[in-house]
Design a protein around this motif. Structure first.
Motif, PDB file in Angstrom:
ATOM      1  N   UNK A  14       0.856  -1.183   0.000  1.00 20.77           N
ATOM      2  CA  UNK A  14       0.000   0.000   0.000  1.00 20.77           C
ATOM      3  C   UNK A  14       0.890   1.232   0.000  1.00 20.77           C
ATOM      4  N   UNK A  15       2.105   1.087  -0.538  1.00 21.15           N
ATOM      5  CA  UNK A  15       3.037   2.201  -0.631  1.00 21.15           C
ATOM      6  C   UNK A  15       3.163   2.635  -2.085  1.00 21.15           C
ATOM      7  N   UNK A  16       3.442   3.918  -2.267  1.00 22.85           N
ATOM      8  CA  UNK A  16       3.547   4.509  -3.598  1.00 22.85           C
ATOM      9  C   UNK A  16       4.939   5.092  -3.754  1.00 22.85           C
ATOM     10  N   UNK A  80      -5.175   9.852   1.711  1.00 28.03           N
ATOM     11  CA  UNK A  80      -4.308   8.718   2.001  1.00 28.03           C
ATOM     12  C   UNK A  80      -3.541   8.327   0.739  1.00 28.03           C
ATOM     13  N   UNK A  81      -2.317   7.872   0.904  1.00 25.66           N
ATOM     14  CA  UNK A  81      -1.483   7.469  -0.231  1.00 25.66           C
ATOM     15  C   UNK A  81      -2.099   6.313  -1.005  1.00 25.66           C
ATOM     16  N   UNK A  82      -2.936   5.513  -0.354  1.00 28.85           N
ATOM     17  CA  UNK A  82      -3.553   4.380  -1.035  1.00 28.85           C
ATOM     18  C   UNK A  82      -4.416   4.841  -2.218  1.00 28.85           C
ATOM     19  N   UNK A  88       1.835   1.160 -11.846  1.00 27.14           N
ATOM     20  CA  UNK A  88       3.073   1.803 -12.297  1.00 27.14           C
ATOM     21  C   UNK A  88       3.868   2.446 -11.165  1.00 27.14           C
ATOM     22  N   UNK A  89       3.274   2.646  -9.982  1.00 29.38           N
ATOM     23  CA  UNK A  89       4.012   3.299  -8.896  1.00 29.38           C
ATOM     24  C   UNK A  89       4.069   2.455  -7.623  1.00 29.38           C
ATOM     25  N   UNK A 105       5.421   7.005  -0.305  1.00 26.67           N
ATOM     26  CA  UNK A 105       4.197   7.518   0.298  1.00 26.67           C
ATOM     27  C   UNK A 105       3.453   6.293   0.788  1.00 26.67           C
ATOM     28  N   UNK A 106       3.414   6.097   2.091  1.00 26.84           N
ATOM     29  CA  UNK A 106       2.851   4.880   2.672  1.00 26.84           C
ATOM     30  C   UNK A 106       1.427   5.153   3.142  1.00 26.84           C
ATOM     31  N   UNK A 107       0.561   4.194   2.859  1.00 25.43           N
ATOM     32  CA  UNK A 107      -0.839   4.313   3.239  1.00 25.43           C
ATOM     33  C   UNK A 107      -0.981   4.337   4.749  1.00 25.43           C
TER      34      UNK A 107
END
Length: 148
Positions: A14-16, A80-82, A88-89, A105-107
Motif C-alpha cells: 500500500x506504498x507509492x 491517504x497514499x492508497x 506503475x508506482x 508515500x505509505x498508506x
C-alpha cells in the motif's frame, strides 16, 4: 513473486513510489509534446490522426494535471497514499537495496490481511449529551416572605 523485477500487487503493498509516479507523468508530458510537434510539422500519417491529435493532447494534459493535483493532496496529508496507488508506482513499504533516493508515500490504512488478523478495538460507549440547565430563577421582592 518469482520475478525480481515484478512490481508488488495492491494486496502486497500500500506504498507509492513518488519517483515512479513522477517518471510516468514526465513520459505522458513528453508524449503530448511529441504529438504536438508532429501536428505542428504536419508529419502525422493521415487526416484522421491529424484531426484527433489536438483532442489527444488535451486529454493527456488534463490527465497529468489531475494526477499532479492528486499527488499534491497526498503529500500534504489531505488524502491517504492508497488513493494514489497504481501498478506503475507500486513499491514495498520498506526500503529495498537500490531504492535509496526514492520517496515512499505509505498508506495510513492497514492492508486487508493485517486488518483481519488483528482484533477490532473495543468501542467506547457514547458520551451522553449534556442536558442544558436553565438558569435558576432569581428571587424577586414579590417572592420574598413578608417582613415582620
Amino acid at each position: 513473486m518469482s520475478d525480481k523485477n515484478t512490481r508488488p500487487r495492491r494486496s502486497e503493498s500500500s506504498a507509492v513510489s513518488l519517483s515512479m509516479e513522477l517518471a510516468t507523468l514526465e513520459h505522458a508530458l513528453r508524449g503530448a509534446s511529441l504529438l504536438a510537434e508532429l501536428l505542428a510539422n504536419h508529419d502525422l500519417p493521415d487526416e484522421e490522426t491529424q484531426r484527433m491529435a489536438p483532442h489527444c493532447i488535451s486529454a493527456q494534459l488534463a490527465l497529468v494535471n489531475a494526477r499532479l493535483r492528486h499527488v499534491g493532496r497526498v503529500t500534504r496529508g489531505e488524502e491517504d497514499a492508497e488513493t494514489l496507488w497504481a501498478p506503475h508506482n507500486a513499491i514495498s513499504p520498506s526500503p529495498l537495496p537500490g531504492d535509496d533516493g526514492d520517496v515512499r508515500l505509505v498508506s495510513k490504512t492497514l492492508s486487508p490481511f493485517t486488518r483481519s488478523s488483528r482484533k477490532a478495538p473495543e468501542r467506547k460507549p457514547r458520551a451522553r449529551r449534556a442536558v442544558k440547565k436553565r438558569p435558576e430563577k432569581q428571587p424577586t421582592a414579590e417572592d420574598a416572605p413578608p417582613a415582620p
